[in-house]
Design a protein around this motif. Structure first.
Motif: not given
Ligand code: GLA
Length: 356
Positions: A167, A169, A209, A211-212, A215, A246-247, A251
């Motif tokens: 998670d 970065d 996650n 779609e972040q 990530k 979200k999302p 994204n």
């Protein structure tokens, strides 16, 4: 006189029809169609279940009405299925597979290698010391051969590696015991073993996650490298534990396109939409249900648009009665993340997803 009587009768009949119509629209009575039928031209619609749920006739009736694919929510994870070295607990997994076969449902296997719900014995020797890479990979191989081998030809797709990307970065891979002991090799090995155990199974990397943007990029790098190394990976699973905000559509679309550009299949593997946007938020129930319905509508519009890339959509449990989000991440907080309420009745979101 007679004219008046006829007029009154016509008027009353009209009112009656109007009342019945309004009532029917409000209640949206079930048709004989289920989610799987509305989406027949799109993709299979799955649901995660426990063995116990399949012993409950109200729940099995709903499952068979709505879905054409099952995922065992927990029964095939390393902890439940392989609690001690050399001892496998097949009971719940077998029950789910037998039920699916009996009713001609597809089955997704979940999962073969993860940092959570994995028994400690995998990583330690008899003296409580971490095992070597050779020992750990041998254990992983035995596990995958046994589990995938047992259901060969019955399970069409496996989540082989779950949540290996960090998670944080600044790192590519999560600093799990798998990583600490094996380095990055455990990922390629897990796919290799699964492919050897069932060459026909579709093999997934599965994560949350996705779609972040950051990530998504890191997962993309990992997948690209695996493909370049000739690792037998076929697909990527977007867990889709989402919420009211979200999302974003943007994204979600960017994610599906990006992974599909690698030639991989994409599936939505664990869909639920929390009625909260943060841990401390409390939204009035009616407003939350409405926003949730709109969010479900939005994401399904995208799913339909990308039906070529998407080969399955699975919900993470059947109804609000039994979601992992009840009590998580906030103890004592009830959530309502699915299409069916606690009495197994379809919610506003159900109609948004099916009426298109
Ligand atoms: C992850 C796992 C699932 C499940 C959920 C939470 O998404 O892949 O198996 O454990 O967490 O329940």
């Amino acid at each position: 006189m007679r004219q008046d009587a006829i007029g009154t009768r016509v008027l009353l009949t009209g009112v009656l029809i109007l009342v019945i119509t309004i009532n029917a629209a409000a209640q949206q009575p079930y048709s004989s169609k289920g989610l799987k039928d509305y989406y027949q031209q799109y993709f299979p619609i799955g649901v995660a279940v426990s063995a116990n749920q399949l012993k409950d006739s109200a729940q099995t009736a709903l499952i068979l009405q709505e879905f054409n694919s099952l995922t065992p929510e927990n029964a095939m994870k390393m902890g439940p299925i392989h609690p001690e070295e050399g001892r496998y607990n097949w009971r719940d997994a077998d029950l789910i597979v037998n039920f699916a076969q009996q009713h001609h449902l597809k089955i997704r296997g979940h999962n073969l290698c993860w940092h959570n719900q994995t028994p400690k014995w995998f990583f330690y020797d008899g003296n409580g010391k971490l095992v070597s890479k050779t020992v750990l990979l041998q254990r992983l191989k035995d596990h995958i051969y046994q589990v995938v081998g047992r259901y060969k030809g019955k399970i069409y797709a496996w989540d082989v590696v779950n949540e290996a990307v960090a998670d944080d970065d600044s790192q590519l891979l999560r600093n799990s015991l798998w990583y600490q002991i094996c380095g990055e090799d455990f990922i390629a090995k897990a796919f290799q073993y699964a492919h050897e155990a069932d060459p026909d199974a579709i093999l997934f990397y599965n994560d949350y996650n996705t779609e972040q943007p950051q990530k998504r990029e890191r997962i993309y790098r990992l997948l690209k490298q695996l493909l370049a190394d000739g690792v037998p990976i076929n697909a990527v699973g977007l867990q889709a534990h989402w919420s009211l905000n979200k999302p974003s559509t943007e994204n979600l679309i960017a994610t599906i396109k990006k992974y599909a550009s690698l030639g991989l299949q994409v599936q939505i593997t664990e869909l639920d939409i929390s009625v909260f946007t943060s841990n401390d938020e409390r939204i009035p129930a009616a407003a939350a249900e409405q926003r949730q319905a709109e969010q479900y509508q939005r994401v399904f519009e995208v799913f339909r648009e990308f039906k070529k890339e998407l080969t399955g959509v699975t919900f993470w449990n059947l109804s609000d009665r039994s979601s992992w989000l009840n009590n998580f991440p906030v103890p004592g907080r009830k959530n309502y993340p699915l299409l069916f309420d606690q009495s197994l009745k379809p919610k506003a979101a159900y109609w948004k997803v099916t009426q298109f």
